[in-house]
Enzyme design. Structure first.
Site, PDB file in Angstrom:
ATOM      1  N   GLU A 286     -19.439 -15.252  -5.285  1.00  0.00           N
ATOM      2  CA  GLU A 286     -18.769 -15.705  -6.519  1.00  0.00           C
ATOM      3  C   GLU A 286     -17.919 -16.942  -6.222  1.00  0.00           C
ATOM      4  O   GLU A 286     -16.736 -17.001  -6.580  1.00  0.00           O
ATOM      5  CB  GLU A 286     -17.883 -14.588  -7.085  1.00  0.00           C
ATOM      6  CG  GLU A 286     -18.613 -13.249  -7.218  1.00  0.00           C
ATOM      7  CD  GLU A 286     -17.791 -12.156  -7.903  1.00  0.00           C
ATOM      8  OE1 GLU A 286     -18.330 -11.507  -8.784  1.00  0.00           O
ATOM      9  OE2 GLU A 286     -16.607 -11.975  -7.543  1.00  0.00           O
TER      10      GLU A 286
ATOM     11  N   HIS B 229      -7.182  -4.543  -2.487  1.00  0.00           N
ATOM     12  CA  HIS B 229      -6.676  -4.993  -3.794  1.00  0.00           C
ATOM     13  C   HIS B 229      -5.389  -4.258  -4.191  1.00  0.00           C
ATOM     14  O   HIS B 229      -5.076  -4.180  -5.385  1.00  0.00           O
ATOM     15  CB  HIS B 229      -7.721  -4.775  -4.907  1.00  0.00           C
ATOM     16  CG  HIS B 229      -8.907  -5.702  -4.854  1.00  0.00           C
ATOM     17  ND1 HIS B 229      -9.754  -5.774  -3.788  1.00  0.00           N
ATOM     18  CD2 HIS B 229      -9.393  -6.582  -5.761  1.00  0.00           C
ATOM     19  CE1 HIS B 229     -10.717  -6.654  -4.037  1.00  0.00           C
ATOM     20  NE2 HIS B 229     -10.516  -7.169  -5.221  1.00  0.00           N
TER      21      HIS B 229
ATOM     22  N   HIS C 120     -13.994 -17.951  -2.906  1.00  0.00           N
ATOM     23  CA  HIS C 120     -14.085 -17.162  -4.141  1.00  0.00           C
ATOM     24  C   HIS C 120     -13.214 -17.826  -5.212  1.00  0.00           C
ATOM     25  O   HIS C 120     -12.023 -18.015  -5.021  1.00  0.00           O
ATOM     26  CB  HIS C 120     -13.591 -15.745  -3.830  1.00  0.00           C
ATOM     27  CG  HIS C 120     -13.763 -14.770  -4.943  1.00  0.00           C
ATOM     28  ND1 HIS C 120     -12.787 -14.499  -5.859  1.00  0.00           N
ATOM     29  CD2 HIS C 120     -14.828 -13.983  -5.277  1.00  0.00           C
ATOM     30  CE1 HIS C 120     -13.224 -13.575  -6.715  1.00  0.00           C
ATOM     31  NE2 HIS C 120     -14.460 -13.248  -6.376  1.00  0.00           N
TER      32      HIS C 120
ATOM     33  N   CYS D  96     -13.630 -14.682 -15.479  1.00  0.00           N
ATOM     34  CA  CYS D  96     -12.282 -14.568 -14.915  1.00  0.00           C
ATOM     35  C   CYS D  96     -11.859 -15.837 -14.188  1.00  0.00           C
ATOM     36  O   CYS D  96     -10.666 -16.141 -14.127  1.00  0.00           O
ATOM     37  CB  CYS D  96     -12.200 -13.372 -13.963  1.00  0.00           C
ATOM     38  SG  CYS D  96     -12.140 -11.787 -14.818  1.00  0.00           S
TER      39      CYS D  96
ATOM     40  N   ASP E  81      -2.624  -9.942   0.583  1.00  0.00           N
ATOM     41  CA  ASP E  81      -3.712  -9.186  -0.035  1.00  0.00           C
ATOM     42  C   ASP E  81      -4.973 -10.060  -0.048  1.00  0.00           C
ATOM     43  O   ASP E  81      -4.887 -11.281  -0.211  1.00  0.00           O
ATOM     44  CB  ASP E  81      -3.316  -8.818  -1.468  1.00  0.00           C
ATOM     45  CG  ASP E  81      -4.262  -7.805  -2.095  1.00  0.00           C
ATOM     46  OD1 ASP E  81      -3.951  -6.611  -2.059  1.00  0.00           O
ATOM     47  OD2 ASP E  81      -5.323  -8.203  -2.603  1.00  0.00           O
ATOM     48  N   GLY E  82      -6.138  -9.436   0.114  1.00  0.00           N
ATOM     49  CA  GLY E  82      -7.386 -10.193   0.082  1.00  0.00           C
ATOM     50  C   GLY E  82      -7.609 -10.911  -1.236  1.00  0.00           C
ATOM     51  O   GLY E  82      -8.337 -11.902  -1.284  1.00  0.00           O
ATOM     52  N   HIS E  83      -6.988 -10.425  -2.292  1.00  0.00           N
ATOM     53  CA  HIS E  83      -7.154 -11.049  -3.611  1.00  0.00           C
ATOM     54  C   HIS E  83      -5.795 -11.436  -4.165  1.00  0.00           C
ATOM     55  O   HIS E  83      -5.009 -10.572  -4.543  1.00  0.00           O
ATOM     56  CB  HIS E  83      -7.849 -10.082  -4.566  1.00  0.00           C
ATOM     57  CG  HIS E  83      -8.466 -10.753  -5.753  1.00  0.00           C
ATOM     58  ND1 HIS E  83      -7.811 -11.699  -6.512  1.00  0.00           N
ATOM     59  CD2 HIS E  83      -9.705 -10.642  -6.308  1.00  0.00           C
ATOM     60  CE1 HIS E  83      -8.612 -12.117  -7.480  1.00  0.00           C
ATOM     61  NE2 HIS E  83      -9.767 -11.503  -7.378  1.00  0.00           N
TER      62      HIS E  83
ATOM     63  N   CYS F 154     -13.848  -6.587 -14.686  1.00  0.00           N
ATOM     64  CA  CYS F 154     -12.636  -7.401 -14.655  1.00  0.00           C
ATOM     65  C   CYS F 154     -12.531  -8.334 -15.854  1.00  0.00           C
ATOM     66  O   CYS F 154     -11.436  -8.610 -16.343  1.00  0.00           O
ATOM     67  CB  CYS F 154     -12.575  -8.215 -13.364  1.00  0.00           C
ATOM     68  SG  CYS F 154     -14.083  -9.140 -13.000  1.00  0.00           S
ATOM     69  N   CYS F 155     -13.681  -8.851 -16.321  1.00  0.00           N
ATOM     70  CA  CYS F 155     -13.626  -9.934 -17.302  1.00  0.00           C
ATOM     71  C   CYS F 155     -13.220  -9.492 -18.712  1.00  0.00           C
ATOM     72  O   CYS F 155     -12.349 -10.126 -19.316  1.00  0.00           O
ATOM     73  CB  CYS F 155     -14.950 -10.689 -17.336  1.00  0.00           C
ATOM     74  SG  CYS F 155     -15.391 -11.446 -15.747  1.00  0.00           S
TER      75      CYS F 155
END
Lengths: 636, 636
Positions: A309, A141, A257, A327, A193-195, A402-403
């Site tokens: 998710e 991340h 995801h 999110c 990036d993975g996200h 995160c949310c």
């Protein structure tokens, strides 16, 4: 430094149908629901988030890098991307222009923490982790974290203050962005990036600074994805989890995801818009279509699986195990906004509205200090709420938090999403009491939307030339009335083109009868049920508040009598508008788990029940809830 | 050394209604389905498992401990409990009495690997991991691993050979068991393993050896669970995941990880039976009841959630995301068997039957060399099968390969579960062609069950005194005929008590008309649908094999015409018995994902479709499948 977001500094090839209003040109009035939400965010959610950052060690994580461990816990706290909670909260504070001490202290801290080369991810700056920097991109991340730093800086850049703190934050963010450009830009390392998140952040930074390499890197990252750079066997063999299974411009279906998919597409639209890449924009629209056609809850929520998710297969939409992460809904809102700006198509604003009043709003308690991470559409009697991903009540914070701060930054900037402008005029996209202006044209809006469908627009400033006032007509509305006989309703908007004078008024009335909604028969999980809705608001039934006649019934045995009238209740003690329907008790309560297929016994006694807006559920005592109500006669 | 399992060496307080037959006294004939499965296991599955153990490094993991790394991969392969795959395969080979070289080599290797104090878990015997021994019990699976070693040894002990290899394996297992007794027995450390299994293994070892400390440790471990020894915040805060949230004798509801719950309860029943602990037995029955009442699929499968491989809330039974892990079904089979022996209640044998022909059988391909880990009841058009927990086809092996060798050991010992005995007579529990004997009484059984409901029992050996031949009458059967007029049908058995002579014959006929099954209306996920079944076999519809008239339809738009007759098809080219039903195509295929609730358009053209046994699905080309069929008229 510029005072807008969205595609407002087009490159020479830019695509853009609409433009966002400058942040300072939109104001939500506290007499309206959106204004109330924004005020609650300022007064309750934002201070709560700051408290939680202190309490959960997010700021200590940063201090530890500087060697200042006075008072800090010995170990790094939380997930390795815990800095992003700080950045989102910072962004919220910058949009609000409040919590100045927190902002100043945090920005000063960030400047200290940042490495000379621009690197700034506290977890990977710990001595023990330094050799892991950039080595674990599928899960680290790091670019995602940079993205949220950049987005906070963009909010600072948009602020009117131009003060030293804002300039310092922009400088920190640019130094990190410049490092990314050097390392991963053209001619550099091929990596993603993975996200996703960095893509949209870089385009926004380009818009704020005009520095083209940010846009180029964003474009490069969008196109590098989908070629297996994250590893052929990543995440249980599922490259689709990261949307790394196929390039975004070739993908046919939203998958994996959900937050990653939404953030990636938001970045793709940003890139497409700025580079005039019609193919990429078409891909984003296609993927959005696929999600809306078969992978979206009636609340706008997305994500059918707790595992990963993730999106499920087409039509896999269980209400009880809906993940519908907060999110993801915010990401969907950001994506729909970008598609609205790019195309001007009302359907994207319709989706923003559905998300705002349902999938997003449900996440936050009336108090503004408790939140859902996942947003199921059903909670059963006896639900085991010990898993924080499926709790029976909202929680003040999460291990993966995160949310809540993501909500804070969205609500702080909510005014910027309500209206748009173009050379032809002003478009009201989300109806909210407040004032909206662009290009020398300004209006005041008075409305009790979404509880009432009447919207009164008063022109407060105009130019001499004729211009078009456009008011969105939501797809759920089949009966719209406009006070101006020249209004033309087409393509999801009521449009009035004329010369406007200050003081001119238009009244729009969107009829909001209660309605029963059914899902496509392929949605197996809700076969034989209906949902109640009114206007953009989806309703639910809660065990809390059932009448005494039904106190003895098991909640799951209640059925909706779809043949009985549904009444609007405006004097409900708990919610602004309730819906009164007739519930009956299934006669099959004592049946075995599996038995012969034949007609079920007729339902027993019925009573009037009050359905409440889904977004207000779980604000009374905890207990079962459902959006999709089995209908009489039972289909068994 | 003794030649049986189950509670056959009662302590002075033992509870036991029925006793298992000695393994050597039950034989399955290859002319019957169970005998065919057992033979396929011997000829295909067992050699396949041995091959896979070689290929995946499980045996190398063990060799590495001895310093013999010749040819072994450098790193430990697979999960830290990979030794258990070896032990289960060993157990299967020992039941079959085949693969003697593999058995001898492996036992010799184990004896070398074992530490002087008895410890034997190869992962934690690696030099780098030695200081982690016993330090990570929530996740280490060390006692779980010991349990499977012990169960292999118990199979060796039951074998007639008494050869040196068997004795050596028993010795290895006892040395590990003795270590556990020293470390965790009375006065030792209070600890439990995150994954139950050791409890039932220790009781079985007690039965095989008569050594009481094994039983005492098992009893202690059952009662230590449920007090938070695995940590107050273990596994996402969910102590219920490990059944560590409440002691088993106080628990009200089956919950958490299904395999763990089933194995724990199997151990609890074993302990209860041997110690005369009626309270503990009642708790196991209560938890079984809770699972059967609201948390079990129509196939007998359990586990509604991929997340945590866990039970869901009551009535949460999605067919598409059914986890229904193969090992959970095997655990359920083991538990039901123990409850059957303890109580003599037919419902437990009914459940064994349902699992055997559905939840368990579906896991294995016709070839015997490919397997499902999870066993969904629905697979949609366009399913993304890239996750190995939800593949579209059976796989030869898994990263976590617990299921295939677990199947191998069950199938290898299948003959021991088909009949029981007591002082009063012989009970036929699962109908299989073969020979069964106990206490000087023996019968031959001839039947084509489950494809045909006729069972012919011929007495081949008898004593002079009268005794009772009991034949289970499954709960699904409402029309049973027995050739003997003195038969009494009660409590799930047809019983005939008289003096029997060799050559006496009885014919039992269980009528097996096709039937439509419905679920309780609280099972939201299958509202408005029905399942087809015949006898103990649940059927499904597959896209493969649909008639040409339906080739253009989307599989999910097919609906069952429940008013049309359902015919038995015995000359089907693919399956022994198919069911012919009438499918229609939903008229709502083009509807939006959400729309107004009103009557759906009438279904369109129909055609005859052939449903096949669920356990044989996915043996043709891959494609969609469903057990629960939407019924006409559509309930929307």
């Amino acid at each position: 430094m510029r005072d807008s977001h969205g595609p407002a500094v087009p490159t020479d090839r830019a695509i853009s149908a609409l433009r966002p209003l400058p942040a300072s040109a939109a104001r939500l009035d506290r007499a309206g629901l959106l204004g109330q939400w924004q005020e609650r965010n300022r007064a309750a959610t934002l201070p709560h988030c700051i408290e939680q950052l202190h309490a959960h060690g997010n700021l200590d994580n940063l201090r530890r890098v500087t060697g200042d461990t006075g008072g800090a816990a010995a170990a790094y706290a939380g997930y390795w991307f815990a800095d992003t909670d700080v950045y989102k909260t910072l962004e919220a504070a910058l949009w609000h222009g409040t919590e100045r001490q927190f902002v100043a202290d945090t920005v000063e801290l960030l400047a200290k923490v940042q490495d000379p080369d621009g690197y700034l991810v506290s977890y990977f700056q710990l001595a023990a982790n330094r050799d892991r920097q950039w080595a674990e991109l599928p899960s680290s991340h790091e670019m995602y974290t940079a993205g949220h730093l950049i987005q906070a800086a963009v909010a600072a850049a948009r602020g009117a203050s131009g003060d030293a703190t804002a300039l310092q934050l922009v400088d920190v963010a640019r130094r990190f962005a410049d490092l990314l450009v050097r390392r991963f830009g053209a001619g550099g390392e091929d990596a993603v990036d993975g996200h996703p998140e960095i893509e949209t952040a870089l385009v926004e930074l380009f818009r704020a600074t005009g520095h083209r390499p940010y846009l180029d890197l964003a474009a490069r990252l969008v196109d590098l994805r989908g070629h297996g750079l994250l590893g052929p066997e990543s995440r249980f063999g599922q490259r689709a989890y990261y949307q790394d299974h196929t390039p975004v411009r070739e993908a046919a279906e939203a998958t994996g995801h959900v937050v990653r998919q939404m953030y990636l597409l938001a970045g793709a639209v940003d890139v497409a818009v700025e580079t005039g890449d019609a193919e990429l924009l078409a891909a984003a629209e296609r993927l959005w279509d696929s999600a809306l056609a078969s992978k979206t809850y009636v609340t706008g929520g997305q994500g059918s699986r707790h595992r990963d998710e993730a999106f499920g297969d087409a039509y896999e939409l269980p209400p009880d195990r809906a993940y519908a992460e907060t999110c993801a809904a915010i990401g969907g809102f950001h994506l729909a906004w970008r598609l609205l700006l790019a195309t001007g198509r009302a359907r994207y604003a319709d989706e923003m509205e559905r998300l705002l009043y349902n999938g997003i709003a449900a996440s936050t308690a009336i108090s503004g200090t408790e939140f859902f991470y996942s947003n199921p559409l059903q909670l059963r009697t006896g639900h085991d709420g010990s898993d924080e991903d499926a709790p029976g009540a909202r929680l003040p914070w999460y291990r993966c938090a995160c949310c809540p701060p993501n909500l804070a930054r969205l609500m702080a900037s909510l005014h910027t999403y309500t209206a748009t402008g173009d050379l032809e005029g002003l478009q009201l996209q989300l109806y909210a009491q407040g004032s909206f202006a662009a290009f020398g044209r300004a209006v005041d809006v008075a409305t009790q939307y979404p509880w009432d469908g009447t919207v009164t627009v008063t022109v407060t400033e105009s130019t001499d030339a004729p211009w078009t006032l456009s008011m969105r007509v939501p797809a759920w509305c089949s009966d719209v009335r406009i006070s101006d006989p020249d209004a033309v309703v087409a393509d999801g908007y009521a449009r009035i083109r004329r010369v406007w004078r200050a003081g001119d008024r238009v009244e729009l009335t969107l009829a909001m009868p209660p309605r029963l909604v059914a899902a496509h028969p392929r949605v197996d999980a809700v076969r034989g049920t209906a949902a109640l809705a009114r206007g953009p608001v989806v309703y639910c039934l809660e065990h809390a508040g059932l009448p005494g006649e039904l106190a003895g019934a098991v909640f799951e045995d209640l059925m909706l009598d779809a043949s009985a009238p549904i009444d609007v209740v405006r004097d409900h003690p708990i919610v602004p508008v309730a819906l009164a329907a007739t519930a009956r008790v299934s006669g099959a309560a004592d049946a075995a788990l599996y038995g012969p297929f034949d007609a079920a016994p007729p339902p027993r006694a019925g009573a009037t029940v009050h359905a409440v807006p889904y977004h207000l559920w779980a604000n009374r005592e905890p207990g079962p809830m459902r959006v999709w109500l089995p209908v009489v006669p039972p289909p068994r």
